[in-house]
Each structure stands twice: as C-alpha cells, then as structure tokens.
Write an enzyme that holds these catalytic residues in place. Structure first.
Site, short mmCIF file in Angstrom:
data_model
loop_
_atom_site.label_atom_id
_atom_site.label_comp_id
_atom_site.label_asym_id
_atom_site.label_seq_id
_atom_site.Cartn_x
_atom_site.Cartn_y
_atom_site.Cartn_z
N GLU A 1 0.86 -1.19 0.00
CA GLU A 1 0.00 0.00 0.00
C GLU A 1 0.89 1.24 0.00
O GLU A 1 1.93 1.26 0.65
CB GLU A 1 -0.91 -0.01 1.23
CG GLU A 1 -1.58 1.30 1.58
CD GLU A 1 -2.48 1.84 0.49
OE1 GLU A 1 -2.45 3.06 0.22
OE2 GLU A 1 -3.22 1.04 -0.12
N CYS B 1 -13.24 0.44 -9.94
CA CYS B 1 -14.31 1.41 -9.73
C CYS B 1 -14.52 2.29 -10.95
O CYS B 1 -15.22 3.31 -10.87
CB CYS B 1 -14.04 2.26 -8.49
SG CYS B 1 -12.46 3.12 -8.51
#
Length: 387
Positions: A278, A346
């Site tokens: 991340e 998304c």
C-alpha cells in the site's frame, strides 16, 4: 444555442448520446428515449449539452432525490433504470475499450448485470463537506465552485443527517474555509473530522481512528483516511473477492492497494500467508494494527512491484484507484504464476482495459460481478476473477 433531440444510449461519464445533423453530442440530464431540449456548449470539439426542458419524459423519470448540490448525478431516474444505465455503460466500455473481451465473456457465458445493494438512500457512511463564509456546512453545486449550504443529504446515513440538522450545536467546531468529514462508522457512534482533529460531540475530541465492523471482523480506520462509503460495501466486496478467488488454507496471497486492510484481515485468518502493499503511510499503519499476522509494506505500486510482489503467490488481489492497473500493470499480473487474480475496479473503462489486457495475455475470466455501491451516482464497483 438550444436544440431539441432524442437521447440515445448512455456512455461513460454520466451522459447519453445525442445526434444532430450527423454530429454527436454528449447530453447531461436525459434518460435514453426521451425527447429533450438542451443548451449546447460548442466551445470544444466534442459538443456537450445540458437538459433545459424534458419534452417527452421517460416513464423512468422521477422527482430528483437530491438536486440541491452535487453527489447524485442520476437521481432523476428510478433505481431500476439506474441499474440498466450502469450495465449499459459497462457493456459500452467493454465493446469500445475491451478488445476481444466482449467475445471472451460471451464464450464463457458471462452476462453483465449491475446488482442493487440495499436501499438507494441513507447508506452513505462518509460525507465530505465544506464550510461556507457564514460558517454553514455546504456542498458544491454540480460542476461549479459555488457552495450551497445544506442541513440534510438524503444519500447520507441518518447519523450524518442528525449532525447536519443540528449543526448550530457545533458552532465553533469548524470555521469558514474548513473541509469537514462527517462519519457514521458501523462499529461506533458518529464523529466529525477536521484535518487531524476528530470530535464525537461538540467540544469533545476523541481518537483519530473509527471502528468499522463487517462479516464478523473489526477494523480501526483513521477518520481522515479511505474506507468504503456504502454501509454494505465491505461485506459485499469481501463476499465477492473471497468466494470468487476461492482462497484455501495453504494459499500464499499477494495483495496490492490494500488500504487499511479490508481484505488483508480476513485473508490473514484464512490463508497460509499474505503480503500486502500500500502506498499511503497512514493506511499502512492502520493495516498493521488491523492485520498483525500479515506482512505489510509501504511502497509505491508500479508494474515492477506488481511483478516482483506477486512472485510465489497462489492468489493475487488488486484494488487500484480509478485509474486502474494500466496496461503494464495488467501485463505484470497476467504473467504472474497466480492461479487466481481478483481485480476490484471502480471505473468501467479502466476495468475493460485491464481485464482485456490480461485475457489477451493468457488469462480467463471466471466471473465478473458489478455492484451499485454508489446509488444515484454514475459510479459502480466491479469485481473480476481471472484464472
């Protein structure tokens, strides 16, 4: 310039296609099949038009759920029509950007259908607002810098609307120019976050993290950080990814763009080992607290890291930002030795590009599920499982 036309099919970005004298116009505010009058902006090569009058309304047109400010671009149509709209947008993206993906999905017998998740109103657990010059909580008009004061927002959770309705009690907590986040976590009472300060009541500061619960798990997430907005998004995505990837106790998992550990925590309880990557330092701190059994690294995620980080993994999970993996990133995952890849997207266009790239480089789509986790907006969440 005003013209009248019939709205055609929906396309990415919240528009329907209109045609006048052979020219394509992107129309904002129309439902396919409607005859509308539009105000045309011809300042760019691709013309855009905004509906000023609906001449022949669709039976799917309803009173707008939220036209006071932005945040509900499709709020003028029935939920069923919104699902059809979003399904058509994904199909259009696959047709125009997905290369051979359309034929691949057809051969696999996979149909696209955006699924409704919960009610369309009252499900949003986070709402970012601004403070106007009068000290009132406000949102921007759609496509404008103008601020509109609000005392309710129908898409937001009831606890957030309680704060909006009673904001006078919070006088002095924020000041003009502030950016304020209103949060209704699933594991505790609501809070207000302003920069690094978090309040559970007027004048009462609390810790910087909030508690979220889903599917029998709990996460502590920095209030100003990222977490899925829809109250049912965590359990919906967990179900789609974990069941789709069929993670087994002996599997080694590589996860990219892991955020605060939404997937990392349950996978660390199910799999032999998990490595998570991340880029956000704050999210990594949260993830390490939430999933202490996982190996978690802060790193800028790029094609090289996707290639090296997935070495030896049986399953790869990636949940990138709206930009997606990119062609080089998708190539890196396609070339990995993973038996299963779970991609959470998304953005329909990015999904079509990324998945088609992997398919054209030897991968097969096992399932493709789309969820309406952003009701009344143009956004959709898509989970693709590839072998």
């Amino acid at each position: 310039m005003k013209i009248q036309l019939e709205a055609g099919s929906p396309v990415h970005g919240g528009y329907t296609l209109g045609r006048v004298d052979g020219r394509v116009i992107l129309v904002d505010g129309a439902i396919p099949g409607e005859t509308v009058e539009i105000e045309v902006d011809d300042s760019e090569k691709l013309w855009k038009g905004t509906v000023t009058q609906v001449v022949t309304p669709s039976p799917d047109r309803v009173e707008h759920v939220w036209d006071r400010a932005g945040g509900a671009e499709l709020g003028y149509m029935k939920r069923s029509a919104q699902l059809e709209w979003k399904t058509a947008v994904i199909e259009d993206a696959i047709s125009h950007l997905g290369g051979s993906l359309k034929a691949h999905l057809k051969d696999a017998g996979l149909n696209i259908r955006v699924r409704e998740v919960g009610p369309g109103l009252g499900t949003r657990t986070r709402l970012d607002v601004d403070v106007d010059d009068e000290g009132r909580l406000a949102m921007h008009e759609r496509g404008s810098d103008a601020l509109v004061p609000i005392d309710s927002m129908p898409l937001a959770a009831p606890a957030i609307n309680d704060i909006l309705a009673n904001q006078d009690a919070w006088a002095g907590t924020w000041k003009p120019g502030d950016r304020v986040r209103l949060i209704a976590p699933t594991g505790q009472g609501p809070v207000v976050a302003i920069d690094k300060d978090v309040y559970r009541a007027p004048g009462e500061k609390t810790g910087s993290r909030v508690l979220e619960r889903a599917a029998g798990y709990s996460w502590e997430v920095t209030a100003s950080g990222f977490w899925q907005t829809h109250e049912k998004a965590p359990v919906t995505l967990l179900d789609a990814v974990l069941k789709g990837a069929r993670i087994r106790p002996g599997d080694r998992v590589a996860e990219f763009y892991g955020g605060s550990g939404l997937f990392t925590l349950p996978i660390s309880e199910k799999a032999r080992a998990i490595r998570m990557f991340e880029g956000s330092a704050g999210a990594v701190r949260d993830a390490r607290r939430n999933a202490p059994k996982a190996e978690i690294a802060q790193a800028a995620i790029n094609p090289h890291l996707l290639a090296t980080g997935s070495e030896g993994a049986d399953v790869v999970i990636a949940d990138p930002s709206r930009a997606g993996l990119g062609v080089k990133g998708a190539l890196a995952l396609a070339a990995s030795g993973a038996q299963a890849i779970a991609l959470v997207s998304c953005d329909p266009a990015a999904m079509a590009r990324d998945v088609s790239t992997m398919v054209e480089n030897g991968r097969s789509v096992m399932s493709l599920a789309a969820f309406d986790l952003f009701p009344h907006t143009i956004h959709t969440e898509i989970v693709t499982i590839l072998s």
